[in-house]
Design an enzyme around this catalytic site. Structure first.
Site, PDB file in Angstrom:
ATOM      1  N   THR A   1      -5.743 -12.591  -3.077  1.00 14.46           N
ATOM      2  CA  THR A   1      -6.988 -13.370  -2.980  1.00 14.46           C
ATOM      3  C   THR A   1      -7.768 -13.047  -1.700  1.00 14.46           C
ATOM      4  O   THR A   1      -8.995 -13.055  -1.702  1.00 14.46           O
ATOM      5  CB  THR A   1      -6.714 -14.887  -3.018  1.00 14.46           C
ATOM      6  OG1 THR A   1      -5.838 -15.242  -1.935  1.00 14.46           O
ATOM      7  CG2 THR A   1      -6.086 -15.305  -4.336  1.00 14.46           C
TER       8      THR A   1
ATOM      9  N   GLU B   1      -0.928  -2.480  -3.920  1.00 14.54           N
ATOM     10  CA  GLU B   1      -1.835  -3.513  -3.414  1.00 14.54           C
ATOM     11  C   GLU B   1      -3.240  -2.960  -3.218  1.00 14.54           C
ATOM     12  O   GLU B   1      -3.452  -1.940  -2.563  1.00 14.54           O
ATOM     13  CB  GLU B   1      -1.306  -4.080  -2.096  1.00 14.54           C
ATOM     14  CG  GLU B   1      -2.195  -5.198  -1.553  1.00 14.54           C
ATOM     15  CD  GLU B   1      -1.452  -6.195  -0.682  1.00 14.54           C
ATOM     16  OE1 GLU B   1      -0.291  -5.926  -0.332  1.00 14.54           O
ATOM     17  OE2 GLU B   1      -2.058  -7.235  -0.357  1.00 14.54           O
TER      18      GLU B   1
ATOM     19  N   GLU C   1       0.840 -15.076   1.786  1.00 16.34           N
ATOM     20  CA  GLU C   1       0.928 -14.227   2.979  1.00 16.34           C
ATOM     21  C   GLU C   1       0.192 -14.940   4.111  1.00 16.34           C
ATOM     22  O   GLU C   1      -0.849 -14.475   4.567  1.00 16.34           O
ATOM     23  CB  GLU C   1       0.287 -12.860   2.718  1.00 16.34           C
ATOM     24  CG  GLU C   1       1.205 -11.847   2.096  1.00 16.34           C
ATOM     25  CD  GLU C   1       0.597 -10.452   2.097  1.00 16.34           C
ATOM     26  OE1 GLU C   1       1.256  -9.525   2.545  1.00 16.34           O
ATOM     27  OE2 GLU C   1      -0.562 -10.303   1.649  1.00 16.34           O
TER      28      GLU C   1
ATOM     29  N   ALA D   1       0.845  -1.197   0.000  1.00 11.11           N
ATOM     30  CA  ALA D   1       0.000   0.000   0.000  1.00 11.11           C
ATOM     31  C   ALA D   1       0.881   1.248   0.000  1.00 11.11           C
ATOM     32  O   ALA D   1       0.796   2.083   0.898  1.00 11.11           O
ATOM     33  CB  ALA D   1      -0.916  -0.017   1.218  1.00 11.11           C
TER      34      ALA D   1
HETATM   35 MN   LIG Z   1      -1.358  -8.944   0.488  1.00  7.73          MN
END
Ligand SMILES: [Mn+2]
Length: 290
Positions: A184, A150, A245, A108
């Site tokens: 996802t 992201e 992640e 981000a």
């Molecule tokens: Mn991520």
């Protein structure tokens, strides 16, 4: 060829880690990629960066750099001094990335993370971030680095929650180096269409992919349709990194930041954590043909 990786915080609940040790551990688990904390690179000496570069190279590992900028380096901030610091921060990180042959900065980068939701004037936040990201994108273009922004769910960002919002942001920035990361976990919360459909629609905008089950457990531990996701990535000829992640551990700094309030690892010891990771790598390899 898609490359399979994991975020470094899988193994620990602290952000401070020894990347040399984790390179060896990643290799042992069959991974192709280790995703490191981008801001950590600023704290490593040139000698330490060189050790990391050589270690990764010898093990055949690639490195991606994951960033959640702090509030005082937020390029969407109202304060022009903070925005200028934010641009410099992102450029400094990319200069460090070059030293370890890392060419993808993700996360981000348009905001701070975890976001505090004090300023929720979305349009103004976006306007300011677009202008700063143009400067950051120029530096990335010069260095041959791709920035994959992201797309986050509503509980983590008020700026970019969907593919359409991500594309609109990148189009406004208008730099070759500034593209998108689809995850996802976030798509499962925000997108109207199913995940494979979103991936197909995203096409060439996708320069990095994060994978995990709906609750961020390891691929194969939940109900995501990995065969369909793998097919969608092949359909768009995706040949970048597919990075897990998985956040299974409570406590430390990571647990509260990710909101992991119960152990999701089955009280796994170190050996069991490696076994579970190796199994998830197999699940992805078979479904992605990677
Ligand atoms: Mn991520």
């Amino acid at each position: 060829m898609m490359k399979i990786g994991t975020h470094f915080a899988y193994w620990n609940n602290t952000w401070a880690v020894d990347y040399i040790e984790l390179c060896h551990r990643a290799k042992k688990c069959g991974l192709d990629v280790l995703e490191v904390g981008a801001d950590h690179l600023l704290n490593l000496s040139d000698a330490q960066l060189e050790e990391l570069r050589v270690t990764a190279k010898e093990l055949g590992l690639e490195i991606s750099a994951n960033l959640g900028p702090p509030k005082n380096k937020d390029i969407s901030d109202k304060d022009p001094a903070i925005r200028a610091d934010g641009v410099k921060f992102l450029c400094d990180i990319m200069d460090q990335m070059v030293k370890i042959d890392c060419n993808i900065l993700i996360g981000a980068c348009y905001n701070h993370w975890p976001y505090d939701f004090v300023d929720i004037d979305k349009e103004a936040l976006l306007d300011r971030a677009v202008e700063c990201m143009k400067q950051v994108g120029d530096h990335a273009d010069k260095l041959g680095i791709t920035i994959a922004l992201e797309i986050l769910n509503r509980f983590e960002s008020c700026m970019i929650n969907t593919l359409d919002e991500g594309i609109a942001f990148c189009e406004r920035v208008g730099k070759n180096s500034v593209k998108l990361l689809l995850d996802t976990f976030h798509m499962n919360i925000e997108e109207v269409e199913d995940i494979p459909t979103v991936l197909r629609r995203a096409g060439d905008w996708v320069k990095h992919v994060h994978v995990g089950e709906a609750n961020r457990m390891l691929p194969g531990q939940g109900h995501m349709d990995w065969a369909a996701i793998g097919q969608a990535l092949r359909d768009i000829n995706y040949d970048g990194k597919v990075v897990m992640e998985p956040f299974l551990l409570t406590g430390g700094e990571v647990g509260p930041a990710i909101k992991v309030w119960r152990d999701l690892s089955g009280n796994a010891d170190a050996e069991k954590m490696d076994e579970m990771m190796a199994k998830a790598v197999c699940v992805l390899r078979s479904n992605l043909n990677a």
